[in-house]
Scaffold this active site. Structure first.
Site, short mmCIF file in Angstrom:
data_model
loop_
_atom_site.label_atom_id
_atom_site.label_comp_id
_atom_site.label_asym_id
_atom_site.label_seq_id
_atom_site.Cartn_x
_atom_site.Cartn_y
_atom_site.Cartn_z
N ARG A 99 0.87 -1.19 0.00
CA ARG A 99 0.00 0.00 0.00
C ARG A 99 0.91 1.24 0.00
O ARG A 99 1.68 1.43 0.94
CB ARG A 99 -0.94 0.00 1.22
CG ARG A 99 -1.98 -1.12 1.13
CD ARG A 99 -3.17 -0.87 2.04
NE ARG A 99 -4.06 0.13 1.50
CZ ARG A 99 -5.05 0.69 2.22
NH1 ARG A 99 -5.21 0.34 3.50
NH2 ARG A 99 -5.85 1.58 1.69
N ASP A 246 -2.54 9.14 6.83
CA ASP A 246 -1.65 8.10 6.29
C ASP A 246 -0.26 8.64 5.99
O ASP A 246 0.70 7.88 5.91
CB ASP A 246 -2.24 7.48 5.02
CG ASP A 246 -3.35 6.53 5.38
OD1 ASP A 246 -4.43 7.01 5.76
OD2 ASP A 246 -3.10 5.31 5.34
O1 MRU Z 1 -7.75 2.42 3.62
P1 MRU Z 1 -7.63 2.41 5.12
O2 MRU Z 1 -8.83 1.87 5.81
O3 MRU Z 1 -6.35 1.76 5.57
O4 MRU Z 1 -7.52 3.96 5.48
C1 MRU Z 1 -7.29 4.31 6.81
C2 MRU Z 1 -7.28 5.76 7.05
O5 MRU Z 1 -7.47 6.55 6.17
C3 MRU Z 1 -6.94 6.18 8.44
O6 MRU Z 1 -7.57 7.37 8.76
C4 MRU Z 1 -5.42 6.39 8.53
O7 MRU Z 1 -4.75 5.24 8.09
C5 MRU Z 1 -4.98 6.72 9.90
S1 MRU Z 1 -5.19 5.37 10.99
C6 MRU Z 1 -4.69 5.85 12.54
#
Ligand code: MRU
Length: 357
Positions: A99, A246
């Site tokens: 990712r 992220d």
């Molecule tokens: O695609 P995801 O569900 O992994 O996306 C997660 C998010 O956007 C969260 O807000 C981010 O990773 C922060 S988690 C503390």
């Protein structure tokens, strides 16, 4: 549930002989609470890509624990340390690419690479050092979440209303979450916080995961669809918006789940403070601003037939970025384990890089 322990919701753990990791399969929530054991690089990569395990800090922990478990498994079969080093390099490259937006994944994998390079000796010695480092990454993540919660709880009153997006709770980390950490700390202290959780199209992390974990912890939570946030703000309900991230660029631009940027614009329009909560492992000092953040695109079918049924014509194209970037000017403050950082972020986040807070 012991909120002070690492992975309080059972989000991740080692299996019995540390040759595998056990995760809570988040794709099954909320209808099923089911664990899955991962023992191969293909399995770990698939779990990260398909969001069985998700959230920037938790995929970092998963990458680290996964690499340690794979190394432990290979060391038990008795390969030479050079063979293990070669296998590790391939696994690390593969998992780091699973990712692209969440910088925590590359950050955690790099920590594991550094330990591997610094460890002489047999494959068993190397595996032991990797297990120790991955365990440390998990514990540190839980501590960072707790500290974020301690700093953020000061923004909550006796009775507050918080709006959040996606899931930046426990299930996204190795601890009690980032955006939801102040809510959990407040709950322990007897504050009454009501949380509105954006459903979060298209994969519904808000309604499936945020609502599930807050409800399990006994916290008042209400689900809205993403498009309802403006109407909610218009009736003056939320006191504050808390979201995770992220990847945060050096100037404070913050990538988070698609829809976050729109929420920040709405919050500014309604004069509602908008905070990004994340550990320092989410800050990418090499990205000078949000345009340098790689954005993951997801399969059209997650929108076209998300939960089984066709919801858009087969032949119509779909545009599906998984994340957007909220410009720093819309962010009231960024809360890390070191405190609440205010604009200009180039200075307040830059001070973290220099090691002084
Ligand atoms: O695609 P995801 O569900 O992994 O996306 C997660 C998010 O956007 C969260 O807000 C981010 O990773 C922060 S988690 C503390």
């Amino acid at each position: 549930m012991d909120l002070s322990s690492p992975a309080p919701f059972g989000q991740i753990r080692w299996d019995d002989d540390r040759t595998g990791i056990v995760i809570l399969d988040q794709t099954r929530l909320p209808s099923e609470v089911k664990e899955v054991t991962l023992r191969t690089v293909e399995g770990i990569e698939e779990a990260i890509k398909s969001l069985r395990v998700r959230g920037a800090p938790l995929i970092g922990v998963t990458g680290a624990m996964g690499l340690a478990a794979l190394s432990c498994g290979e060391a038990r079969q008795g390969p030479l340390s050079e063979e293990l080093r070669t296998s590790f390099a391939g696994w690390a490259d593969r998992l780091a690419a699973a990712r692209p937006t969440a910088v925590n994944l590359a950050w955690a994998i790099n920590r594991m690479r550094v330990v591997l390079e610094a460890t002489p000796g047999s494959s068993t010695d190397i595996a032991a050092a990797l297990i120790e480092e991955a365990g440390l990454i998990l514990i540190e993540d839980a501590r960072m979440c707790r500290a974020i919660g301690e700093h953020g709880v000061g923004l909550l009153g006796e009775s507050s209303v918080v709006l959040t997006h996606c899931n930046a709770g426990a299930l996204a980390t190795g601890g009690i979450g980032t955006a939801l950490a102040p809510v959990y700390v407040g709950h322990e202290r007897g504050l009454r916080t009501r949380v509105f959780a954006d459903e979060t199209r298209p994969l519904l992390q808000g309604s499936r995961i945020t609502a599930w974990e807050l409800d399990a912890a006994g916290i008042d939570v209400t689900v809205i669809t993403d498009g309802m946030a403006g109407a909610l703000m218009a009736v003056d309900t939320p006191d504050v918006v808390f979201v995770g991230s992220d990847r945060i660029a050096a100037n404070g631009d913050a990538a988070n789940k698609i829809g976050t940027y729109g929420l920040a614009v709405l919050a500014e329009q309604h004069g509602i403070p908008f905070y990004v909560l994340a550990p320092t492992s989410t800050i990418d000092h090499h990205a000078s601003d949000g345009s340098a953040i790689p954005i993951e695109f997801r399969s059209a079918d997650e929108i076209r037939r998300g939960f089984g049924r066709l919801t858009a014509p087969e032949n119509v194209p779909v545009w599906s970025p998984a994340f957007d970037v909220t410009p720093a000017r819309l962010i009231t403050g960024i809360i890390t384990e070191h405190g609440i950082h205010e604009p200009p972020y180039i200075e307040s986040l830059g001070a973290l890089r220099a090691g002084s807070t």
